[in-house]
Design a protein around this motif. Structure first.
Motif, PDB file in Angstrom:
ATOM      1  N   LYS A   4       0.838  -1.188   0.000  1.00 43.39           N
ATOM      2  CA  LYS A   4       0.000   0.000   0.000  1.00 43.39           C
ATOM      3  C   LYS A   4       0.877   1.243   0.000  1.00 43.39           C
ATOM      4  O   LYS A   4       1.957   1.250   0.586  1.00 43.39           O
ATOM      5  N   ILE A   5       0.372   2.292  -0.617  1.00 43.57           N
ATOM      6  CA  ILE A   5       1.056   3.588  -0.597  1.00 43.57           C
ATOM      7  C   ILE A   5       0.685   4.284   0.704  1.00 43.57           C
ATOM      8  O   ILE A   5      -0.491   4.414   1.024  1.00 43.57           O
ATOM      9  N   GLU A   6       1.676   4.732   1.455  1.00 41.36           N
ATOM     10  CA  GLU A   6       1.421   5.571   2.623  1.00 41.36           C
ATOM     11  C   GLU A   6       1.328   7.021   2.178  1.00 41.36           C
ATOM     12  O   GLU A   6       0.346   7.698   2.440  1.00 41.36           O
ATOM     13  N   ASP A   7       2.393   7.490   1.545  1.00 38.72           N
ATOM     14  CA  ASP A   7       2.364   8.855   1.022  1.00 38.72           C
ATOM     15  C   ASP A   7       3.279   8.975  -0.175  1.00 38.72           C
ATOM     16  O   ASP A   7       4.111   8.110  -0.437  1.00 38.72           O
ATOM     17  N   ILE A   8       3.056  10.034  -0.914  1.00 41.27           N
ATOM     18  CA  ILE A   8       3.882  10.373  -2.072  1.00 41.27           C
ATOM     19  C   ILE A   8       4.390  11.790  -1.821  1.00 41.27           C
ATOM     20  O   ILE A   8       3.593  12.694  -1.555  1.00 41.27           O
ATOM     21  N   LEU A   9       5.698  11.984  -1.914  1.00 43.22           N
ATOM     22  CA  LEU A   9       6.295  13.297  -1.703  1.00 43.22           C
ATOM     23  C   LEU A   9       6.800  13.837  -3.029  1.00 43.22           C
ATOM     24  O   LEU A   9       7.543  13.155  -3.740  1.00 43.22           O
TER      25      LEU A   9
END
Length: 119
Positions: A66-71
């Protein structure tokens, strides 16, 4: 638990925070917004494509995670896209002034808001 507007307003409390939004990744539409400095409707639609593209790439690579966050780091800004784990298809979009923001605190704040969000 916080409602959408309270959650977004709390994100603006960090030094360097410019604006934020809660976005439906299925439609690209905002469910709430706070702050100023960008056309958040346009940003919501555009960043929906970023999320979709990353999920498609992960699927193609058979990455079962799963993606937590994208910076996204720009010359003068940080853009954080934080997926809401408990509400599939939603993400928080957070824009910060790079010269004033603390990236670690901003990521923690986005994670905190994500877990406390109530719709």
């Amino acid at each position: 638990m916080s409602n959408v507007q309270q959650s977004l307003d709390s994100m603006l409390g960090l030094d360097g925070a410019m604006c934020c939004a809660l976005v439906d990744a299925n439609s690209g539409m905002m469910l709430g917004q706070a702050g100023s400095g960008l056309d958040l409707e346009l940003a919501a639609a555009g960043n929906t494509e970023v999320v979709r593209s990353k999920l498609k790439t992960m699927s193609s690579l058979k990455i079962a995670d799963k993606i937590e966050d994208i910076l996204i780091t720009l010359g003068k800004q940080y853009h954080i896209i934080r997926l809401v784990a408990s509400k599939q298809g939603l993400f928080l979009y957070y824009v910060l002034d790079k010269s004033r923001a603390n990236l670690a605190l901003a990521r923690r704040k986005a994670a905190e808001v994500e877990t406390e969000l109530a719709l």
